[in-house]
Design an enzyme around this catalytic site. Sequence first.
Site, PDB file in Angstrom:
ATOM      1  N   GLY A   4       0.855  -1.180   0.000  1.00  0.00           N
ATOM      2  CA  GLY A   4       0.000   0.000   0.000  1.00  0.00           C
ATOM      3  C   GLY A   4       0.889   1.227   0.000  1.00  0.00           C
ATOM      4  O   GLY A   4       2.100   1.130  -0.253  1.00  0.00           O
ATOM      5  N   ARG A 267     -13.739  13.207  14.306  1.00  0.00           N
ATOM      6  CA  ARG A 267     -14.490  11.994  13.997  1.00  0.00           C
ATOM      7  C   ARG A 267     -15.051  11.251  15.213  1.00  0.00           C
ATOM      8  O   ARG A 267     -16.117  10.673  15.153  1.00  0.00           O
ATOM      9  CB  ARG A 267     -13.542  11.052  13.266  1.00  0.00           C
ATOM     10  N   SER A 365      -3.599  10.013   7.123  1.00  0.00           N
ATOM     11  CA  SER A 365      -3.019   8.661   7.091  1.00  0.00           C
ATOM     12  C   SER A 365      -2.269   8.358   5.800  1.00  0.00           C
ATOM     13  O   SER A 365      -1.186   7.769   5.841  1.00  0.00           O
ATOM     14  CB  SER A 365      -4.086   7.594   7.353  1.00  0.00           C
TER      15      SER A 365
HETATM   16  C1  SIN Z   1     -12.958  10.085   4.482  1.00  0.00           C
HETATM   17  O1  SIN Z   1     -12.824  10.371   3.301  1.00  0.00           O
HETATM   18  O2  SIN Z   1     -13.941  10.399   5.135  1.00  0.00           O
HETATM   19  C2  SIN Z   1     -11.886   9.278   5.161  1.00  0.00           C
HETATM   20  C3  SIN Z   1     -10.621   9.995   5.123  1.00  0.00           C
HETATM   21  C4  SIN Z   1      -9.679   9.507   6.183  1.00  0.00           C
HETATM   22  O3  SIN Z   1      -9.881   8.425   6.739  1.00  0.00           O
HETATM   23  O4  SIN Z   1      -8.769  10.249   6.513  1.00  0.00           O
END
Ligand code: SIN
Length: 473
Positions: A4, A267, A365
């Site tokens: 990845g 989040r 990330s």
């Molecule tokens: C998203 O596009 O909502 C995820 C992006 C992320 O995990 O940083």
Amino acid sequence: MGAGVAGLATALAAAPRPVLLVGGSPPGSGGCTALAQGGIAAAMAFDDSAAAHARDTMTAGANHNDYEAVQYLVGNAGLAVRWLQAQGIDFDRDADGLQLGREGGHGCPRIVHAGGDASGHALLTALAQAAQQARHITWRAPAWLDAIQLRDGRISGVALADTATRMPQELACAELVLATGGCGALFAATTNPATADGNGLALALACGARLRDSEFVQFHPTALDVEQDGALPLITEALRGAGARLVDDEGRAVMDTLHPMGDLAPRDHVARRVWEYRQAGGRVWLDATSLRGDWEQRFPTVVALCGQHGIDPRQQRIPVTPAAHFHMGGIAVDLDGYTSVPGLYAVGEVACNGVHGANRLASNSLLEGVVFGRRLGHRLADIRLHAPSSGQHHWVDRGRTADAQALGILQQLAWSTLGPVRHGSRMIEAERYLATDDRLHETWQGKLIARFLLAALQRQKSLGAHFRADDWK
Ligand code: SIN
């Protein structure tokens, strides 16, 4: 091991050192990178700064972050974008230059995308192509790391198996990099593919590597709420950055009274809110119907994924659920990717250098994979070759793999006890249940979940994504 974004960035930067790059799927496909819809966070706007990016990263991470790692990440973000452009990635533009999107926890627009919400795919394709052309890299894919050989406590070999034949082959190796991704697939609801099941973490653990911050798992608040086996489709946070709102069954906004940043709160706050609504028997919807502009260009993945389930996000609200998305914890490493086992390195989601703290900031990330992958690769290019020792060797493997039924039980257990809201008593019950059932606790997946439970029980106070409902403050 792992092709990845983190594995590719490491392998490319290790030139001219010969690298055997082992991927679980054919080059340029599979894994979490291919699914990533977020982009790369980088302070590129004239009124933005690396200091502001660092502040948002630390706030999202509940200040549990390693300060030096954060400084290195944000300080190298612009360089990472330019390096990616040099690898052929064409980031989206508008009249002012690079188009900057906004996601949760960011104080201003600072996310660059390539191909709109198909950024991960664009990155993976370009980096895999560069790696295929690089003379110092030999690909082996699809293949699987079966076991690690240790001699006098340091890495001395690996046993690889081609996915098709499952025939193991032993190879000598002085340095092994694990870039095997996360462990979201250990949870019943996840945005991760089945391969992101903690297999690298389990092998490192079996070798005696130290883990760090295992209790911190991020739950994405907006996976598509549909019945399906395996990964739930992700509905990118960039939609909220563009103005979409989270609403309840009656169409009332659910985040307005909860956090000053509303729908764009970090989040963990949003995921818990959605979780609570669902626990109370309601549903939460993402209403993106007021968004104007070019959906096909900015959100082709969301349009396609919703379309597969008969939803047109331009006309209809999207049902959403939280789902395990990212592991902030992992194999403990320093900023160069060194683990506690000589010769073993880790980078990307499988590793934990503390950069994300207790909760990762959106779109940090892929950036982490590029920045710390390149740092580790450069380090490996310079490293003095270790003369093989003549001591006794032994092989270490993960141990027994859970069958489909046991895995299903483990995933439900992880989701209900280690999900967005945790209770001490339920985690203790889960520990006991695991310990009494050999079918579960003797598997490597069971052992990992037991480790996560232990870490979550030991952290009695809520912090970031680790939220304990029994923490009375
Ligand atoms: C998203 O596009 O909502 C995820 C992006 C992320 O995990 O940083």
